[in-house]
Design an enzyme around this catalytic site. Sequence first.
Site, PDB file in Angstrom:
ATOM      1  N   TYR A   1      47.649  37.431  41.265  1.00 45.93           N
ATOM      2  CA  TYR A   1      48.752  37.884  40.296  1.00 45.93           C
ATOM      3  C   TYR A   1      48.072  37.733  38.941  1.00 45.93           C
ATOM      4  CZ  TYR A   1      51.946  38.720  43.879  1.00 45.93           C
ATOM      5  OH  TYR A   1      52.356  39.085  45.291  1.00 45.93           O
TER       6      TYR A   1
ATOM      7  N   GLN B   1      60.673  49.611  42.597  1.00 43.84           N
ATOM      8  CA  GLN B   1      59.888  48.633  43.431  1.00 43.84           C
ATOM      9  C   GLN B   1      58.826  47.945  42.813  1.00 43.84           C
ATOM     10  OE1 GLN B   1      59.961  50.308  47.823  1.00 43.84           O
ATOM     11  NE2 GLN B   1      59.940  52.124  46.330  1.00 43.84           N
ATOM     12  N   ASN B   2      58.456  48.488  41.455  1.00 43.39           N
ATOM     13  CA  ASN B   2      57.424  48.253  40.916  1.00 43.39           C
ATOM     14  C   ASN B   2      57.612  46.963  40.031  1.00 43.39           C
ATOM     15  OD1 ASN B   2      56.193  50.409  41.860  1.00 43.39           O
ATOM     16  ND2 ASN B   2      56.443  51.595  39.799  1.00 43.39           N
TER      17      ASN B   2
ATOM     18  N   ASP C   1      55.727  46.149  37.341  1.00 41.19           N
ATOM     19  CA  ASP C   1      55.032  46.452  36.181  1.00 41.19           C
ATOM     20  C   ASP C   1      56.176  46.650  35.116  1.00 41.19           C
ATOM     21  OD1 ASP C   1      54.125  49.249  37.331  1.00 41.19           O
ATOM     22  OD2 ASP C   1      55.603  49.129  35.637  1.00 41.19           O
TER      23      ASP C   1
ATOM     24  N   HIS D   1      62.054  44.156  43.166  1.00 41.44           N
ATOM     25  CA  HIS D   1      61.006  43.520  43.468  1.00 41.44           C
ATOM     26  C   HIS D   1      60.509  42.348  42.516  1.00 41.44           C
ATOM     27  CE1 HIS D   1      60.058  46.597  47.048  1.00 41.44           C
ATOM     28  NE2 HIS D   1      61.119  45.578  47.312  1.00 41.44           N
TER      29      HIS D   1
ATOM     30  N   CYS E   1      60.700  29.259  38.020  1.00 39.90           N
ATOM     31  CA  CYS E   1      60.345  27.569  38.411  1.00 39.90           C
ATOM     32  C   CYS E   1      60.995  27.316  39.800  1.00 39.90           C
ATOM     33  CB  CYS E   1      60.844  26.939  37.183  1.00 39.90           C
ATOM     34  SG  CYS E   1      60.702  24.946  37.493  1.00 39.90           S
TER      35      CYS E   1
ATOM     36  N   CYS F   1      62.302  22.570  32.637  1.00 35.00           N
ATOM     37  CA  CYS F   1      62.766  21.244  33.328  1.00 35.00           C
ATOM     38  C   CYS F   1      61.605  20.290  32.960  1.00 35.00           C
ATOM     39  CB  CYS F   1      63.065  21.476  34.730  1.00 35.00           C
ATOM     40  SG  CYS F   1      61.609  21.895  35.708  1.00 35.00           S
TER      41      CYS F   1
ATOM     42  N   THR G   1      56.841  56.774  45.949  1.00 32.27           N
ATOM     43  CA  THR G   1      56.952  55.803  46.879  1.00 32.27           C
ATOM     44  C   THR G   1      56.958  56.163  48.397  1.00 32.27           C
ATOM     45  OG1 THR G   1      58.521  53.941  47.726  1.00 32.27           O
ATOM     46  CG2 THR G   1      59.610  56.196  47.072  1.00 32.27           C
TER      47      THR G   1
HETATM   48  N1  APR Z   1      51.460  60.584  41.499  1.00 30.68           N
HETATM   49  C1  APR Z   1      52.969  60.250  42.516  1.00 30.68           C
HETATM   50  N2  APR Z   1      52.715  59.716  43.558  1.00 30.68           N
HETATM   51  C2  APR Z   1      51.660  59.225  43.816  1.00 30.68           C
HETATM   52  C3  APR Z   1      50.522  59.172  43.020  1.00 30.68           C
HETATM   53  C4  APR Z   1      50.710  59.712  41.622  1.00 30.68           C
HETATM   54  N3  APR Z   1      49.529  60.206  41.010  1.00 30.68           N
HETATM   55  N4  APR Z   1      49.365  58.543  43.610  1.00 30.68           N
HETATM   56  C5  APR Z   1      49.860  57.913  44.654  1.00 30.68           C
HETATM   57  N5  APR Z   1      51.306  58.408  44.826  1.00 30.68           N
HETATM   58  C6  APR Z   1      51.965  58.096  46.069  1.00 30.68           C
HETATM   59  C7  APR Z   1      51.676  57.725  47.326  1.00 30.68           C
HETATM   60  O1  APR Z   1      51.320  59.224  48.150  1.00 30.68           O
HETATM   61  C8  APR Z   1      52.442  57.146  47.835  1.00 30.68           C
HETATM   62  O2  APR Z   1      53.455  57.890  48.732  1.00 30.68           O
HETATM   63  O3  APR Z   1      52.793  56.905  45.545  1.00 30.68           O
HETATM   64  C9  APR Z   1      53.148  56.274  46.885  1.00 30.68           C
HETATM   65  C10 APR Z   1      52.465  54.961  47.058  1.00 30.68           C
HETATM   66  O4  APR Z   1      52.890  54.086  48.074  1.00 30.68           O
HETATM   67  P1  APR Z   1      52.902  52.582  48.158  1.00 30.68           P
HETATM   68  O5  APR Z   1      51.462  52.346  47.813  1.00 30.68           O
HETATM   69  O6  APR Z   1      53.269  52.016  49.501  1.00 30.68           O
HETATM   70  O7  APR Z   1      53.759  51.937  47.133  1.00 30.68           O
HETATM   71  P2  APR Z   1      55.386  51.610  47.079  1.00 30.68           P
HETATM   72  O8  APR Z   1      56.139  52.762  48.144  1.00 30.68           O
HETATM   73  O9  APR Z   1      55.894  51.452  45.860  1.00 30.68           O
HETATM   74  O10 APR Z   1      55.457  50.471  48.077  1.00 30.68           O
HETATM   75  C11 APR Z   1      56.572  49.639  48.243  1.00 30.68           C
HETATM   76  O11 APR Z   1      55.690  47.504  49.235  1.00 30.68           O
HETATM   77  O12 APR Z   1      54.029  46.087  49.063  1.00 30.68           O
HETATM   78  C12 APR Z   1      55.110  46.343  48.836  1.00 30.68           C
HETATM   79  O13 APR Z   1      56.207  45.411  47.051  1.00 30.68           O
HETATM   80  C13 APR Z   1      55.271  46.149  47.485  1.00 30.68           C
HETATM   81  O14 APR Z   1      57.000  47.419  45.996  1.00 30.68           O
HETATM   82  C14 APR Z   1      55.854  47.615  47.009  1.00 30.68           C
HETATM   83  C15 APR Z   1      56.454  48.168  48.235  1.00 30.68           C
END
Ligand code: APR
Length: 239
Positions: free
Chosen positions: A56, A94-95, A97, A112, A120, A142, A180
Amino acid sequence: MARSVFVLTGAGISAESGLGTFRDKDGQGIWARFDPMKLATPEAFARDPDNVLAFYDLRRRNLLNAKPNAAHQALARLEQALAKRGGHLTLVTQNIDDLHERAVSRRVIHMHGELLKARCQHCGSVRLWPEDLSPSDVCPDCGRAGGLRPHVVWFGEMPLFMDDIDRALRKADLFVAIGTSGAVYPAAGFVAEARAHGLRTCEINLEAADNADLFDERRYGPASQTAPAWVEEFLGALP
Ligand code: APR
């Protein structure tokens, strides 16, 4: 009638800001290179805190050098434009950041957790922590060491704000998922809930998500292009 929009974002919206996604088709995703069971579970943290915290630390340093992109900025514009018209945007990400916040989205629901915060395990306090995190760090609240962890939801843990999210979904009239893969629940189930509550649904993604067939409308391409285009079109069509 004032519009209420529910947007769910995933790693894809931050991909063009240089932050990795988890499950890319080309096998370059974070979970293709790092084992989530060794780095993103409470058991992994208990077993090997140094290894988990180092993972992390790497992602936190990456984030501090990243910038929001046009997709984050478009959602901030959408939030303001809807508010001006008495409407409402619920932005759930879900990000972990803070790029939505840095693009000046005012209200962001991090289901998330947040990479720039530490929690803590002794006293439960959560506070901003943009530096590296080590097991010997002392909790400022604490005074005890050894309990600080990233304020991030790991596999096997409950996502945050689920009641708020459920309430917002029921009140919205449009559900939009941006960047996503629809691979991880409960977020991947939101589109089915939205449909059950009569919302129209729109997928904005680079490629079709696992649950793409549940979306009424789908737009594919890099989020920095597709998200601003959709926001401008949506706002242009408002009365
Ligand atoms: N623009 C738009 N979409 C994009 C781009 C881009 N430039 N690049 C990649 N993608 C898409 C991919 O096609 C995919 O559908 O973003 C999605 C990313 O999917 P994941 O990597 O699975 O991310 P996410 O869906 O946020 O994962 C969900 O899984 O591991 C856990 O906690 C983690 O929050 C995360 C959760």
